[in-house]
Design a protein around this motif. Structure first.
Motif, PDB file in Angstrom:
ATOM      1  N   SER A  70       2.849  -4.318  -6.549  1.00 57.39           N
ATOM      2  CA  SER A  70       2.187  -3.176  -5.942  1.00 57.39           C
ATOM      3  C   SER A  70       2.278  -1.946  -6.819  1.00 57.39           C
ATOM      4  O   SER A  70       3.225  -1.742  -7.573  1.00 57.39           O
ATOM      5  CB  SER A  70       2.852  -2.874  -4.595  1.00 57.39           C
ATOM      6  OG  SER A  70       2.542  -1.587  -4.162  1.00 57.39           O
ATOM      7  N   TYR A  83       3.667  -1.868   4.523  1.00 59.08           N
ATOM      8  CA  TYR A  83       2.658  -1.840   3.454  1.00 59.08           C
ATOM      9  C   TYR A  83       2.595  -3.257   2.888  1.00 59.08           C
ATOM     10  O   TYR A  83       3.622  -3.834   2.507  1.00 59.08           O
ATOM     11  CB  TYR A  83       3.038  -0.854   2.340  1.00 59.08           C
ATOM     12  CG  TYR A  83       2.134  -0.957   1.127  1.00 59.08           C
ATOM     13  CD1 TYR A  83       0.983  -0.179   1.024  1.00 59.08           C
ATOM     14  CD2 TYR A  83       2.411  -1.852   0.088  1.00 59.08           C
ATOM     15  CE1 TYR A  83       0.143  -0.288  -0.083  1.00 59.08           C
ATOM     16  CE2 TYR A  83       1.574  -1.967  -1.002  1.00 59.08           C
ATOM     17  CZ  TYR A  83       0.442  -1.185  -1.092  1.00 59.08           C
ATOM     18  OH  TYR A  83      -0.389  -1.302  -2.181  1.00 59.08           O
ATOM     19  N   THR A  84       1.392  -3.857   2.849  1.00 60.76           N
ATOM     20  CA  THR A  84       1.230  -5.222   2.359  1.00 60.76           C
ATOM     21  C   THR A  84       0.081  -5.281   1.369  1.00 60.76           C
ATOM     22  O   THR A  84      -0.973  -4.673   1.597  1.00 60.76           O
ATOM     23  CB  THR A  84       0.953  -6.200   3.528  1.00 60.76           C
ATOM     24  OG1 THR A  84       2.047  -6.169   4.435  1.00 60.76           O
ATOM     25  CG2 THR A  84       0.781  -7.620   3.015  1.00 60.76           C
ATOM     26  N   GLN A  85       0.304  -5.994   0.284  1.00 62.57           N
ATOM     27  CA  GLN A  85      -0.734  -6.171  -0.732  1.00 62.57           C
ATOM     28  C   GLN A  85      -0.801  -7.629  -1.158  1.00 62.57           C
ATOM     29  O   GLN A  85       0.225  -8.266  -1.391  1.00 62.57           O
ATOM     30  CB  GLN A  85      -0.454  -5.306  -1.956  1.00 62.57           C
ATOM     31  CG  GLN A  85      -1.453  -5.532  -3.092  1.00 62.57           C
ATOM     32  CD  GLN A  85      -1.188  -4.639  -4.279  1.00 62.57           C
ATOM     33  OE1 GLN A  85      -1.480  -3.447  -4.241  1.00 62.57           O
ATOM     34  NE2 GLN A  85      -0.609  -5.199  -5.323  1.00 62.57           N
ATOM     35  N   SER A  89      -2.607  -9.891  -4.220  1.00 58.66           N
ATOM     36  CA  SER A  89      -3.284  -9.688  -5.492  1.00 58.66           C
ATOM     37  C   SER A  89      -3.524 -11.016  -6.194  1.00 58.66           C
ATOM     38  O   SER A  89      -2.839 -12.015  -5.934  1.00 58.66           O
ATOM     39  CB  SER A  89      -2.464  -8.759  -6.397  1.00 58.66           C
ATOM     40  OG  SER A  89      -1.214  -9.346  -6.705  1.00 58.66           O
ATOM     41  N   SER A 129       5.151  -6.936   0.040  1.00 58.96           N
ATOM     42  CA  SER A 129       5.252  -6.185   1.292  1.00 58.96           C
ATOM     43  C   SER A 129       6.439  -5.240   1.270  1.00 58.96           C
ATOM     44  O   SER A 129       7.466  -5.532   0.655  1.00 58.96           O
ATOM     45  CB  SER A 129       5.407  -7.141   2.489  1.00 58.96           C
ATOM     46  OG  SER A 129       4.257  -7.912   2.673  1.00 58.96           O
ATOM     47  N   ILE A 167      -6.957   2.920  -7.685  1.00 62.68           N
ATOM     48  CA  ILE A 167      -6.909   2.626  -6.259  1.00 62.68           C
ATOM     49  C   ILE A 167      -8.199   3.135  -5.633  1.00 62.68           C
ATOM     50  O   ILE A 167      -8.572   4.300  -5.816  1.00 62.68           O
ATOM     51  CB  ILE A 167      -5.720   3.314  -5.565  1.00 62.68           C
ATOM     52  CG1 ILE A 167      -4.396   2.943  -6.225  1.00 62.68           C
ATOM     53  CG2 ILE A 167      -5.679   2.948  -4.084  1.00 62.68           C
ATOM     54  CD1 ILE A 167      -3.206   3.696  -5.660  1.00 62.68           C
ATOM     55  N   THR A 214      -6.870  -2.334  -5.322  1.00 59.99           N
ATOM     56  CA  THR A 214      -6.166  -1.882  -6.519  1.00 59.99           C
ATOM     57  C   THR A 214      -6.584  -2.727  -7.719  1.00 59.99           C
ATOM     58  O   THR A 214      -7.008  -3.877  -7.571  1.00 59.99           O
ATOM     59  CB  THR A 214      -4.638  -1.985  -6.363  1.00 59.99           C
ATOM     60  OG1 THR A 214      -4.283  -3.371  -6.283  1.00 59.99           O
ATOM     61  CG2 THR A 214      -4.171  -1.265  -5.114  1.00 59.99           C
ATOM     62  N   GLY A 222      -6.305  -6.427  -6.418  1.00 55.75           N
ATOM     63  CA  GLY A 222      -5.552  -6.632  -5.189  1.00 55.75           C
ATOM     64  C   GLY A 222      -6.151  -5.865  -4.024  1.00 55.75           C
ATOM     65  O   GLY A 222      -6.903  -4.901  -4.218  1.00 55.75           O
ATOM     66  N   TYR A 257      -4.859  -3.989  -0.335  1.00 44.77           N
ATOM     67  CA  TYR A 257      -3.684  -3.572   0.391  1.00 44.77           C
ATOM     68  C   TYR A 257      -4.060  -3.106   1.793  1.00 44.77           C
ATOM     69  O   TYR A 257      -5.191  -2.705   2.063  1.00 44.77           O
ATOM     70  CB  TYR A 257      -2.927  -2.458  -0.356  1.00 44.77           C
ATOM     71  CG  TYR A 257      -3.617  -1.113  -0.345  1.00 44.77           C
ATOM     72  CD1 TYR A 257      -3.438  -0.229   0.715  1.00 44.77           C
ATOM     73  CD2 TYR A 257      -4.433  -0.723  -1.399  1.00 44.77           C
ATOM     74  CE1 TYR A 257      -4.069   1.012   0.733  1.00 44.77           C
ATOM     75  CE2 TYR A 257      -5.063   0.517  -1.395  1.00 44.77           C
ATOM     76  CZ  TYR A 257      -4.885   1.363  -0.324  1.00 44.77           C
ATOM     77  OH  TYR A 257      -5.517   2.587  -0.293  1.00 44.77           O
ATOM     78  N   LYS A 258      -3.081  -3.197   2.682  1.00 40.96           N
ATOM     79  CA  LYS A 258      -3.246  -2.777   4.060  1.00 40.96           C
ATOM     80  C   LYS A 258      -1.971  -2.124   4.543  1.00 40.96           C
ATOM     81  O   LYS A 258      -0.863  -2.631   4.283  1.00 40.96           O
ATOM     82  CB  LYS A 258      -3.589  -3.982   4.945  1.00 40.96           C
ATOM     83  CG  LYS A 258      -3.656  -3.714   6.428  1.00 40.96           C
ATOM     84  CD  LYS A 258      -4.872  -2.904   6.807  1.00 40.96           C
ATOM     85  CE  LYS A 258      -4.960  -2.771   8.349  1.00 40.96           C
ATOM     86  NZ  LYS A 258      -6.070  -1.866   8.749  1.00 40.96           N
ATOM     87  N   LYS A 259      -2.088  -1.006   5.221  1.00 38.53           N
ATOM     88  CA  LYS A 259      -0.934  -0.328   5.824  1.00 38.53           C
ATOM     89  C   LYS A 259      -0.991  -0.510   7.330  1.00 38.53           C
ATOM     90  O   LYS A 259      -2.040  -0.379   7.948  1.00 38.53           O
ATOM     91  CB  LYS A 259      -0.962   1.172   5.489  1.00 38.53           C
ATOM     92  CG  LYS A 259      -0.924   1.484   4.008  1.00 38.53           C
ATOM     93  CD  LYS A 259      -1.076   2.987   3.766  1.00 38.53           C
ATOM     94  CE  LYS A 259      -1.156   3.314   2.277  1.00 38.53           C
ATOM     95  NZ  LYS A 259      -1.350   4.773   2.049  1.00 38.53           N
TER      96      LYS A 259
END
Length: 279
Positions: free
Chosen positions: A15, A30-32, A34, A65, A243, A253, A274, A276-278
């Motif tokens: 990340s 926070y999860t990404q 990629s 994460s 981003i 990303t 990648g 990402y999601k919060k």
């Protein structure tokens, strides 16, 4: 091949925030996910640079994460899944043209679990991070394909950062301490980024790892032939990250690094993106 070559080291594509001092708020995620590909290479950095038999394509799907245990303490989990293909000529080949052989290995890399704690937040944020990479990779002796270090890796880091109105600055320094007679590494780097439009950030970064060359692990010849997760891997890269924010909690990303030195790592163009999601 040019001395300054696009490089993605085999363990990168974490990340954007993984080495920053900022922590998640309590109960926040926070999860990404990629995808990184290093396509069809047979040349590695070294002194001098050298070629390996056959060509390797190294793909990684990675889930990263962070979870806020408290406002100041964050749990980190990183799970890489490796998809590696090694293609070469059948050897020995008595009558030409020589046919090709292909070996594949799809398996976990080194799973990482860590804790980041922020202990000072005024003008600058100061944090400490400690993570452990488990010996969860696989190795196929016949093909020489290895999906992770045959070792546990302990990584203590000191992190510092500062936010401005539309930009930020962060830096880190630490070590990677490996077991099973692998050499340990010194690690240092940083980045500066800012908003270039309402929904787009551009970030310049520096990332350096230098081996202490204090390990004498004996690896199978087939592993040395592929150069995958061998001893004394090191690199220095500068590059650009981006981003794109689709909303306040969802985005994309991408990163493009360029190497100015390396040892026992791929010398090849790499692509990494990648989502990402919060929560």
């Amino acid at each position: 091949m040019k001395k300054v070559t696009l490089l993605l080291f085999l363990l990168t594509s974490l990340s954007i925030f993984s080495q920053g001092p900022w922590t998640q708020k309590k109960g926040k995620f926070y999860t990404q996910i990629s995808f990184t590909t290093i396509p069809s290479y047979n040349e590695l950095f070294g002194n001098p640079d050298y070629e390996i038999p056959g060509k390797i394509t190294d793909n990684t799907i990675q889930l990263y994460s962070e979870y806020g245990i408290t406002d100041n303490t964050t749990l980190i989990v990183n799970v890489p899944y490796k998809i590696i293909k090694h293609k070469g000529l059948v050897n020995p080949c008595l009558i030409g043209p020589c046919p090709e052989h292909s070996n594949k290995e799809n398996n976990l890399g080194n799973i990482e679990i860590g804790i980041k704690h922020n202990y000072y937040k005024k003008d600058w944020l100061l944090s400490a991070q400690f993570s452990v990479e488990a010996n969860t990779g696989s190795f196929d002796k016949n093909s020489g394909i290895r999906t992770g270090y045959n070792a546990y890796t302990f990584t203590p880091l000191f992190l510092a950062g500062k936010s401005f109105k539309k930009s930020y600055l962060q830096t880190f320094i630490g070590t990677k301490i490996r077991t099973n007679n692998y050499s340990s590494n010194f690690k240092v780097g940083g980045e500066y980024g800012g908003k270039v439009s309402k929904n787009i950030w551009l970030i310049g970064f520096l990332d350096i790892e230098k081996s202490f060359k204090n390990g004498d692990v004996v690896l199978p010849y087939s592993n040395l032939d592929t150069g995958l997760y061998v001893n004394n891997q090191e690199y220095g890269v500068v590059g650009i990250k981006a981003i794109g924010e689709f909303s306040n909690n969802f985005g994309i990303t991408a990163s493009l690094p360029a190497a100015f030195f390396g040892n026992n790592v791929a010398k090849q163009v790499a692509l990494s993106v990648g989502l990402y999601k919060k929560f």
